[in-house]
Design a protein around this motif. Structure first.
Motif, mmCIF file in Angstrom:
data_model
loop_
_atom_site.group_PDB
_atom_site.id
_atom_site.type_symbol
_atom_site.label_atom_id
_atom_site.label_comp_id
_atom_site.label_asym_id
_atom_site.label_seq_id
_atom_site.Cartn_x
_atom_site.Cartn_y
_atom_site.Cartn_z
ATOM 1 N N SER A 1 -97.629 -47.702 -25.233
ATOM 2 C CA SER A 1 -98.565 -48.200 -26.238
ATOM 3 C C SER A 1 -99.895 -48.506 -25.549
ATOM 4 O O SER A 1 -99.899 -49.164 -24.495
ATOM 5 C CB SER A 1 -97.985 -49.474 -26.869
ATOM 6 O OG SER A 1 -99.018 -50.303 -27.347
ATOM 7 N N THR A 2 -100.988 -48.055 -26.131
ATOM 8 C CA THR A 2 -102.296 -48.357 -25.515
ATOM 9 C C THR A 2 -102.547 -49.869 -25.512
ATOM 10 O O THR A 2 -103.205 -50.379 -24.607
ATOM 11 C CB THR A 2 -103.456 -47.633 -26.239
ATOM 12 O OG1 THR A 2 -103.415 -47.985 -27.617
ATOM 13 C CG2 THR A 2 -103.365 -46.122 -26.075
ATOM 14 N N ASN A 3 -102.019 -50.589 -26.513
ATOM 15 C CA ASN A 3 -102.202 -52.047 -26.513
ATOM 16 C C ASN A 3 -101.504 -52.673 -25.309
ATOM 17 O O ASN A 3 -102.029 -53.596 -24.675
ATOM 18 C CB ASN A 3 -101.642 -52.666 -27.801
ATOM 19 C CG ASN A 3 -102.705 -52.820 -28.874
ATOM 20 O OD1 ASN A 3 -103.609 -51.989 -28.975
ATOM 21 N ND2 ASN A 3 -102.611 -53.868 -29.676
ATOM 22 N N GLN B 1 -98.490 -41.553 -27.837
ATOM 23 C CA GLN B 1 -97.836 -42.839 -27.572
ATOM 24 C C GLN B 1 -96.345 -42.669 -27.870
ATOM 25 O O GLN B 1 -95.973 -42.109 -28.897
ATOM 26 C CB GLN B 1 -98.382 -43.940 -28.476
ATOM 27 C CG GLN B 1 -99.808 -44.358 -28.192
ATOM 28 C CD GLN B 1 -100.218 -45.563 -29.029
ATOM 29 O OE1 GLN B 1 -100.500 -46.627 -28.520
ATOM 30 N NE2 GLN B 1 -100.241 -45.392 -30.335
ATOM 31 N N ARG C 1 -97.134 -49.360 -31.457
ATOM 32 C CA ARG C 1 -96.696 -50.504 -32.274
ATOM 33 C C ARG C 1 -97.649 -50.751 -33.428
ATOM 34 O O ARG C 1 -98.861 -50.584 -33.287
ATOM 35 C CB ARG C 1 -96.630 -51.769 -31.412
ATOM 36 C CG ARG C 1 -95.539 -51.695 -30.351
ATOM 37 C CD ARG C 1 -95.384 -53.000 -29.600
ATOM 38 N NE ARG C 1 -96.507 -53.280 -28.720
ATOM 39 C CZ ARG C 1 -97.432 -54.200 -28.937
ATOM 40 N NH1 ARG C 1 -97.380 -54.945 -30.019
ATOM 41 N NH2 ARG C 1 -98.404 -54.407 -28.069
ATOM 42 N N GLY C 2 -97.059 -51.149 -34.553
ATOM 43 C CA GLY C 2 -97.854 -51.545 -35.710
ATOM 44 C C GLY C 2 -97.633 -53.021 -35.979
ATOM 45 O O GLY C 2 -96.983 -53.725 -35.205
ATOM 46 N N ARG C 3 -98.175 -53.480 -37.091
ATOM 47 C CA ARG C 3 -98.016 -54.865 -37.481
ATOM 48 C C ARG C 3 -96.563 -55.123 -37.878
ATOM 49 O O ARG C 3 -95.838 -54.197 -38.223
ATOM 50 C CB ARG C 3 -98.915 -55.123 -38.697
ATOM 51 C CG ARG C 3 -99.648 -56.446 -38.681
ATOM 52 C CD ARG C 3 -100.756 -56.397 -39.701
ATOM 53 N NE ARG C 3 -100.250 -56.056 -41.021
ATOM 54 C CZ ARG C 3 -99.891 -56.960 -41.942
ATOM 55 N NH1 ARG C 3 -99.970 -58.246 -41.686
ATOM 56 N NH2 ARG C 3 -99.461 -56.578 -43.124
ATOM 57 N N LYS D 1 -102.946 -44.295 -46.503
ATOM 58 C CA LYS D 1 -103.320 -44.882 -45.208
ATOM 59 C C LYS D 1 -103.709 -43.789 -44.209
ATOM 60 O O LYS D 1 -102.975 -42.830 -43.990
ATOM 61 C CB LYS D 1 -102.128 -45.682 -44.678
ATOM 62 C CG LYS D 1 -102.383 -46.350 -43.348
ATOM 63 C CD LYS D 1 -101.352 -47.428 -43.102
ATOM 64 C CE LYS D 1 -101.430 -47.966 -41.699
ATOM 65 N NZ LYS D 1 -100.602 -49.143 -41.478
#
Ligand code: BTN
Length: 281
Positions: A26-28, A50, A54-56, A126
């Motif tokens: 994940s880039t985060n 990725q 990850r999302g919310r 989206k």
């Protein structure tokens, strides 16, 4: 896309540093590790693929090779501007969403809208998700990792069974191929522009003006526990944003409530307005 081309094509933007990966989790996550190692304000991590995006709300975010933009910025909120201000983290989410919406509007004339709190929609589907994550040192906000995922080619759209909301891609909407770095540059330009006045009224007003479903009736499921409940379900009309980024709803009884987190959806045909619990956050 590679490190050299990115550096060339993003030159002139106030980026401290760039790290490009063909594939990562994940880039985060990579940006958070880099921040711990001392990455400067506005350092960019970007990946072609990725494997653990990850999302919310703990959701998975898919990034298939060659089809999307997935990147994260290390942002270090400076103390005099931001520290201790209510609604700072939501404003970073808003910053990402507003930057993408405006880049899509100005570059391609698309009617992009922000589905509060962190999605960008085109024709009610989206196209982009934003994940802002805060890292604290004691009670000081040290770093915000601002992660943005944009579906560029049609192949970026995840399989239907894994979708929580209908999805689209930029190329699906435009009907022609687009260059990922052109979009990235436009989004980073908007982030730079808006970040300078993140706590200003003008930012809040633009964020609000770009909200999807303004004035519409929606239902909101808010996960925060209230009086022993796991979540609340509220029906209301969207009336805008509070200064801390909370979504303001007017319920059927005329009561105005503000919610700092949650998921909104539009009424289905058989939807009946229900007020299960209207406790404000
Ligand atoms: C959402 O819609 O719930 C947010 C999705 C955010 C996805 C981006 S892609 C780049 C960055 N890295 C991640 O793991 N997530 C964000």
């Amino acid at each position: 896309m590679d490190q050299r081309i990115l550096a060339e094509r993003l030159s002139g933007l106030p980026l401290a540093d760039i790290r490009y990966f063909e594939s990562l989790g994940s880039t985060n996550d990579t940006a958070a590790v880099w921040a711990l190692q001392g990455a400067a304000d506005v350092s960019l991590v970007i990946a072609d693929q990725q494997t653990k995006g990850r999302g919310r709300a703990g959701r998975q975010w898919f990034t298939y090779p060659g089809s999307a933009l997935a990147f994260s910025l290390v942002l270090r909120p400076s103390s005099q501007e931001y520290q201790g201000r209510a609604g700072l983290i939501p404003r970073f989410t808003g910053l990402g969403a507003l930057a993408v919406s405006q880049a899509l509007q100005t570059q391609f004339g698309l009617q992009a809208e922000i589905k509060w709190p962190n999605d960008v929609l085109v024709r009610d589907q989206k196209l982009c998700g934003v994940l802002a994550e805060a890292h604290w040192v004691g009670d000081r906000l040290a770093v915000v990792i601002l992660g943005i995922g944009i579906n560029v080619a049609a192949q970026a759209i995840p399989p239907k069974e894994s979708l929580h909301f209908p999805a689209t891609s930029l190329e699906t909407e435009l009907g022609f191929e687009v260059d990922r770095i052109t979009i990235l540059r436009a989004v980073l330009g908007e982030i730079t522009r808006w970040r300078a006045g993140l706590m200003d009224e003008e930012f809040l007003l633009s964020w609000e003006a770009n909200l999807a479903y303004q004035g519409d009736w929606v239902q909101l499921v808010s996960p925060a526990p209230v009086e022993g409940r796991d979540s609340v379900l509220v029906a209301g009309q969207i009336i805008g944003l509070a200064p801390d980024g909370a979504l303001r709803l007017r319920t059927r009884s005329g009561e105005e409530l503000a919610f700092r987190s949650g998921e909104i959806s539009r009424p289905q045909e058989n939807f009946q307005l229900r007020l299960v619990d209207s406790s404000p956050k």
